[in-house]
Design an enzyme around this catalytic site. Structure first.
Site, PDB file in Angstrom:
ATOM      1  N   GLY A  11       2.817  10.723   3.109  1.00 11.15           N
ATOM      2  CA  GLY A  11       3.629   9.524   3.254  1.00 11.15           C
ATOM      3  C   GLY A  11       4.134   9.205   4.647  1.00 11.15           C
ATOM      4  O   GLY A  11       5.184   8.589   4.790  1.00 11.15           O
ATOM      5  N   ARG A  88      -6.358   6.934  -5.344  1.00 11.17           N
ATOM      6  CA  ARG A  88      -7.073   6.568  -6.572  1.00 11.17           C
ATOM      7  C   ARG A  88      -7.857   5.284  -6.341  1.00 11.17           C
ATOM      8  O   ARG A  88      -7.366   4.375  -5.650  1.00 11.17           O
ATOM      9  CB  ARG A  88      -6.096   6.317  -7.738  1.00 11.17           C
ATOM     10  CG  ARG A  88      -5.151   7.414  -8.057  1.00 11.17           C
ATOM     11  CD  ARG A  88      -5.801   8.688  -8.524  1.00 11.17           C
ATOM     12  NE  ARG A  88      -6.631   8.512  -9.709  1.00 11.17           N
ATOM     13  CZ  ARG A  88      -7.505   9.425 -10.153  1.00 11.17           C
ATOM     14  NH1 ARG A  88      -7.665  10.558  -9.498  1.00 11.17           N
ATOM     15  NH2 ARG A  88      -8.217   9.206 -11.229  1.00 11.17           N
ATOM     16  N   ILE A  89      -9.034   5.224  -6.919  1.00  8.04           N
ATOM     17  CA  ILE A  89      -9.790   3.974  -6.873  1.00  8.04           C
ATOM     18  C   ILE A  89      -9.132   3.009  -7.861  1.00  8.04           C
ATOM     19  O   ILE A  89      -8.769   3.401  -8.973  1.00  8.04           O
ATOM     20  CB  ILE A  89     -11.268   4.228  -7.240  1.00  8.04           C
ATOM     21  CG1 ILE A  89     -11.920   5.049  -6.130  1.00  8.04           C
ATOM     22  CG2 ILE A  89     -12.014   2.920  -7.469  1.00  8.04           C
ATOM     23  CD1 ILE A  89     -13.324   5.518  -6.446  1.00  8.04           C
ATOM     24  N   ASN A 104      -5.245  -2.123   2.451  1.00  7.78           N
ATOM     25  CA  ASN A 104      -5.415  -0.668   2.595  1.00  7.78           C
ATOM     26  C   ASN A 104      -5.553  -0.302   4.063  1.00  7.78           C
ATOM     27  O   ASN A 104      -5.963  -1.121   4.885  1.00  7.78           O
ATOM     28  CB  ASN A 104      -6.686  -0.228   1.844  1.00  7.78           C
ATOM     29  CG  ASN A 104      -6.875   1.277   1.860  1.00  7.78           C
ATOM     30  OD1 ASN A 104      -5.907   2.032   1.786  1.00  7.78           O
ATOM     31  ND2 ASN A 104      -8.112   1.724   1.972  1.00  7.78           N
ATOM     32  N   HIS A 106      -7.512   2.657   6.277  1.00  2.94           N
ATOM     33  CA  HIS A 106      -8.558   3.672   6.090  1.00  2.94           C
ATOM     34  C   HIS A 106      -8.838   4.370   7.424  1.00  2.94           C
ATOM     35  O   HIS A 106      -9.053   3.701   8.440  1.00  2.94           O
ATOM     36  CB  HIS A 106      -9.829   3.001   5.562  1.00  2.94           C
ATOM     37  CG  HIS A 106     -10.919   3.978   5.308  1.00  2.94           C
ATOM     38  ND1 HIS A 106     -10.931   4.805   4.207  1.00  2.94           N
ATOM     39  CD2 HIS A 106     -12.025   4.309   6.036  1.00  2.94           C
ATOM     40  CE1 HIS A 106     -11.998   5.585   4.259  1.00  2.94           C
ATOM     41  NE2 HIS A 106     -12.674   5.307   5.366  1.00  2.94           N
ATOM     42  N   GLU A 140     -15.356  -3.118  -4.334  1.00  4.42           N
ATOM     43  CA  GLU A 140     -16.226  -2.130  -3.683  1.00  4.42           C
ATOM     44  C   GLU A 140     -15.386  -1.285  -2.713  1.00  4.42           C
ATOM     45  O   GLU A 140     -14.598  -1.842  -1.932  1.00  4.42           O
ATOM     46  CB  GLU A 140     -17.331  -2.868  -2.918  1.00  4.42           C
ATOM     47  CG  GLU A 140     -18.505  -1.990  -2.566  1.00  4.42           C
ATOM     48  CD  GLU A 140     -19.494  -2.727  -1.673  1.00  4.42           C
ATOM     49  OE1 GLU A 140     -20.125  -2.087  -0.840  1.00  4.42           O
ATOM     50  OE2 GLU A 140     -19.590  -3.967  -1.811  1.00  4.42           O
ATOM     51  N   LEU A 141     -15.553   0.045  -2.763  1.00  4.42           N
ATOM     52  CA  LEU A 141     -14.675   0.970  -2.030  1.00  4.42           C
ATOM     53  C   LEU A 141     -14.722   0.765  -0.506  1.00  4.42           C
ATOM     54  O   LEU A 141     -15.799   0.806   0.097  1.00  4.42           O
ATOM     55  CB  LEU A 141     -15.062   2.419  -2.370  1.00  4.42           C
ATOM     56  CG  LEU A 141     -14.158   3.500  -1.767  1.00  4.42           C
ATOM     57  CD1 LEU A 141     -12.769   3.449  -2.367  1.00  4.42           C
ATOM     58  CD2 LEU A 141     -14.776   4.881  -1.962  1.00  4.42           C
ATOM     59  N   GLU A 171      -1.857   4.686  13.172  1.00  6.98           N
ATOM     60  CA  GLU A 171      -1.597   3.973  11.908  1.00  6.98           C
ATOM     61  C   GLU A 171      -0.103   3.695  11.727  1.00  6.98           C
ATOM     62  O   GLU A 171       0.293   2.588  11.359  1.00  6.98           O
ATOM     63  CB  GLU A 171      -2.091   4.812  10.725  1.00  6.98           C
ATOM     64  CG  GLU A 171      -3.594   4.939  10.668  1.00  6.98           C
ATOM     65  CD  GLU A 171      -4.082   5.729   9.463  1.00  6.98           C
ATOM     66  OE1 GLU A 171      -5.220   5.515   9.054  1.00  6.98           O
ATOM     67  OE2 GLU A 171      -3.323   6.566   8.932  1.00  6.98           O
TER      68      GLU A 171
HETATM   69  C1  GRF Z   1      -3.955   7.963   6.341  1.00  6.99           C
HETATM   70  O1  GRF Z   1      -4.696   8.530   7.391  1.00  6.99           O
HETATM   71  C2  GRF Z   1      -4.653   6.758   5.759  1.00  6.99           C
HETATM   72  O2  GRF Z   1      -5.532   6.116   6.624  1.00  6.99           O
HETATM   73  C3  GRF Z   1      -5.439   7.326   4.615  1.00  6.99           C
HETATM   74  O3  GRF Z   1      -4.687   8.392   4.133  1.00  6.99           O
HETATM   75  C4  GRF Z   1      -3.825   8.889   5.156  1.00  6.99           C
HETATM   76  C5  GRF Z   1      -2.445   8.882   4.564  1.00  6.99           C
HETATM   77  O4  GRF Z   1      -1.519   9.576   5.349  1.00  6.99           O
HETATM   78  N1  GRF Z   1      -5.751   6.303   3.646  1.00  6.99           N
HETATM   79  P1  GRF Z   1       0.043   9.519   5.034  1.00  6.99           P
HETATM   80  O5  GRF Z   1       0.235   9.987   3.595  1.00  6.99           O
HETATM   81  O6  GRF Z   1       0.501   8.110   5.228  1.00  6.99           O
HETATM   82  O7  GRF Z   1       0.655  10.482   6.002  1.00  6.99           O
END
Ligand code: GRF
Length: 183
Positions: A11, A88-89, A104, A106, A140-141, A171
């Site tokens: 998180g 989860r998908i 999302n 990624h 689609e993933l 991020e």
């Molecule tokens: C992140 O790197 C994100 O891109 C991916 O999962 C990771 C989650 O990290 N989908 P956190 O739980 O926010 O630290």
């Protein structure tokens, strides 16, 4: 703009979204996790944000599990559903119900490396660059329209762990800002 944040684990993105809401044009009206042991639950407590927990292991099918998520979403009615390490998908019917409203993040430069183990794949391929992608979710993933990408050069001594940390640092900075700009 009202958002709900979905997470499954540590998180750090959840925390940056919660921490930064005072500086941006969105309000976190709730959180959701499928993992009763997720560390992010404590982060929700710290920011006094209600976290709905529904354990996917209690359901026989993805559809049944997602039906319960649907009920939760209908109750809080967010403008956007923000996936932040949600592992989860999401079923097609749920994606269709919230089309254009699920975002999302990624940890790769999509369309490279959808799915898991992105840091390992970038190292194995001896890529020069790595990074992260914020995109709309379609059924689609990891394939929906890209909203924003940030990249950096991979260094010789980088490992899966160092790439994980470098990507998360980026991020944590760009996700709140990008969410705010969705309006
Ligand atoms: C992140 O790197 C994100 O891109 C991916 O999962 C990771 C989650 O990290 N989908 P956190 O739980 O926010 O630290």
């Amino acid at each position: 703009m009202k958002i709900v944040v979905f997470f499954s684990g540590t998180g750090t993105n959840l925390e940056s979204i919660l921490r930064e809401q005072k500086n941006y044009d969105y309000e976190v009206i709730g959180a959701f996790t499928n993992n009763p042991n997720a560390k992010g639950i404590e982060i929700c407590d710290k920011y006094e944000t209600e976290c709905k927990i529904i354990d996917h292991k209690d359901f026989n099918s993805r559809e049944d599990f997602d039906k319960n998520i649907s009920i939760f979403l209908d109750q809080i009615n967010p403008d956007y559903i923000i996936l932040a390490g949600y592992m989860r998908i999401i079923s097609k019917s749920l994606v269709d119900d919230w089309e254009g409203q699920i975002i999302n993040i990624h940890p790769s430069l999509l369309p490279k490396y959808p799915g898991l183990d992105t840091h390992k794949k970038a190292l194995q391929a001896k890529d020069k660059m790595h990074g992260t992608t914020i995109h709309y979710v379609i059924s689609e993933l990891d394939a929906g329209p890209i909203i924003r990408q940030e990249s950096f050069e991979i260094e010789l001594n980088d490992t899966i762990e160092s790439l994980t940390n470098k990507v998360k640092e980026i991020e944590n900075k760009i996700y709140p800002e990008t969410i705010s700009n969705l309006i």
